[in-house]
Design a protein around this motif. Structure first.
Motif, PDB file in Angstrom:
ATOM      1  N   UNK A   1       1.000  -0.925   0.057  1.00 44.83           N
ATOM      2  CA  UNK A   1       0.175   0.045  -0.050  1.00 44.83           C
ATOM      3  C   UNK A   1       1.219   1.355   0.257  1.00 44.83           C
ATOM      4  N   UNK A   2       0.100   2.167  -0.698  1.00 42.95           N
ATOM      5  CA  UNK A   2       0.977   3.304  -0.199  1.00 42.95           C
ATOM      6  C   UNK A   2       1.248   4.176   1.584  1.00 42.95           C
ATOM      7  N   UNK A   3      -0.077   3.935   2.148  1.00 44.76           N
ATOM      8  CA  UNK A   3       1.134   4.585   2.830  1.00 44.76           C
ATOM      9  C   UNK A   3       1.756   3.578   3.810  1.00 44.76           C
ATOM     10  N   UNK A   4       1.589   2.188   3.090  1.00 46.83           N
ATOM     11  CA  UNK A   4       3.298   1.559   4.160  1.00 46.83           C
ATOM     12  C   UNK A   4       4.313   1.490   3.777  1.00 46.83           C
ATOM     13  N   UNK A   5       4.964   2.427   2.438  1.00 45.86           N
ATOM     14  CA  UNK A   5       5.916   2.893   1.639  1.00 45.86           C
ATOM     15  C   UNK A   5       6.188   4.123   1.804  1.00 45.86           C
ATOM     16  N   UNK A   6       4.969   5.254   2.296  1.00 48.20           N
ATOM     17  CA  UNK A   6       5.250   6.016   3.313  1.00 48.20           C
ATOM     18  C   UNK A   6       5.743   6.442   4.216  1.00 48.20           C
TER      19      UNK A   6
END
Length: 319
Positions: free
Chosen positions: A265-270
Motif C-alpha cells: 500500500x501507499x501508506x506503508x511505503x510512506x
C-alpha cells in the motif's frame, strides 16, 4: 531403558524450569573450577595444566513442581535438592520444608518429580527416583544435557517416566522417554527475551548485541516466509485440483492471511521511507557527534602542548 512411554500422559514444560536447571549447573560448575593459585602451583612444580586429567562435569539435582489436570502434566517451576553423593540420599526435611513454603504461595503446586544433568540416565538415578516415590507415586525425571552440540536443533532436555517391565523373568523399574511441548505465558516470554538480550559480561559491545538482535529478526522473517510458501503451494494445489477442497481449512488460511501486514500500500511505503530516513539521520548525527568529540580532544591536546611551550618560550595557545 525403553524407547518411549506408553502412559499416554501429556507433558508441558515451562521455560523457567530449563533456565533454573541451566543456572544451577552453571553456578556449581563455576564453583568447582580450581582456583588460579592451584594451576600456578602445578605449573611451578613442572606439571602442565594440559597433562592433568580432566575432571568429570558436575551433576546437579533438584525437584520440579507443577500441576496435573487429568492426563496433562504441566511443570511450572523447580528448586534445588540437597543430595549426598556418597550415600545416594536426599535431605527429606529440606524437601518437605520447600514444599510447605511453595504451598503457601501456590497451593495448587506439588512435587511432580526431579531433575538432573548429564548425557544419559544412569543406574544410580533410579535410587533417587525411588526415594521420591514416597512423595509422588509416579515421579517424572527431567534430564538436561549441558554439553554443546552445534548440530543439534532440538532442546537438550529429555523427560523420563518410570515403568515396570519384566526383564529376564524379573520385574524391574526402568526409565522410558516421554515427549513434551514447551508451554509459556506472557510473563515468561518477556523474561526469557530480557535474559536473551542481556549484555554479556565479557565486554561485548553494542554492535554485538545489535548483530544478535538482527540475526534473531532475520531468522523469524525467514521462518515466516517458509510458512507462507507452504500455504501458497497448498492453495495452488487446491486450485489445480490436486488437493480436495476443505472449507474449514480455507477459512483458517484466510484468517491467517488477514493478520499479515499489507506491504504494497501507499501508506506503508510512506511510513517505511519516513522511518528509513529517520534512521539514516540518526546515524549521520551520531557520526558527526563522534567526529566533533574527536576534534575537541585533539584541540585540547594542542592547547595543552602549546600552553606548556608558552610558559617556557612565550608562545600563545593554539586556540
Amino acid at each position: 531403558m525403553a524407547s518411549s512411554s506408553s502412559s499416554g500422559l501429556t507433558f508441558k514444560l515451562h521455560p523457567l524450569v530449563i533456565v533454573n536447571i541451566s543456572d544451577h549447573y552453571t553456578r556449581v560448575k563455576s564453583q568447582s573450577l580450581p582456583p588460579p593459585a592451584t594451576a600456578h602451583c602445578a605449573a611451578h612444580n613442572g606439571v602442565e595444566a594440559s597433562s592433568l586429567p580432566p575432571s568429570p562435569p558436575p551433576r546437579v539435582f533438584g525437584c520440579v513442581i507443577g500441576v496435573q489436570r487429568g492426563r496433562t502434566v504441566e511443570i511450572f517451576n523447580s528448586f534445588e535438592l540437597l543430595y549426598d553423593a556418597s550415600t545416594n540420599s536426599l535431605d527429606r526435611a529440606f524437601i518437605e520444608k520447600k514444599q510447605e513454603l511453595y504451598k503457601k504461595v501456590f497451593p495448587q503446586f506439588y512435587v511432580l518429580g526431579w531433575y538432573s544433568t548429564g548425557s544419559d540416565a544412569q543406574e544410580s538415578d533410579m535410587i533417587i527416583h525411588k526415594a521420591l516415590m514416597d512423595i509422588n507415586e509416579s515421579p517424572v525425571f527431567i534430564l538436561l544435557n549441558p554439553s554443546i552440540n552445534h548440530a543439534q536443533k532440538d532442546l537438550p532436555v529429555t523427560i523420563y517416566e518410570s515403568e515396570m517391565h519384566v526383564i529376564d523373568g524379573n520385574p524391574q523399574l526402568i526409565f522410558v522417554q516421554s515427549s513434551y511441548t514447551i508451554e509459556t505465558v506472557e510473563a515468561e516470554r518477556i523474561s526469557v527475551d530480557h535474559v536473551a538480550h542481556l549484555k554479556p559480561s565479557d565486554g561485548g559491545s553494542a554492535a554485538t548485541q545489535l548483530a544478535a538482535h538482527l540475526t534473531g529478526i532475520h531468522s523469524a522473517i525467514k521462518m515466516l516466509n517458509s510458512r507462507i510458501r507452504v500455504l501458497h503451494h497448498y492453495l495452488l494445489a487446491m486450485q489445480k485440483g490436486d488437493t480436495p477442497y476443505e472449507n474449514s481449512l480455507l477459512r483458517q488460511v484466510s484468517s491467517l492471511l488477514r493478520r499479515l501486514p499489507a506491504i504494497e500500500s501507499e501508506k506503508f511505503q510512506d511510513d517505511f521511507l519516513m522511518e528509513y530516513n529517520d534512521t539514516l539521520l540518526i546515524s549521520y548525527l551520531a557520526m558527526f557527534t563522534n567526529c566533533a568529540s574527536t576534534m575537541n580532544e585533539l584541540v585540547e591536546k594542542f592547547n595543552t602542548a602549546y600552553d606548556r611551550n608558552s610558559r617556557r618560550g612565550g608562545r600563545t595557545g593554539f586556540i
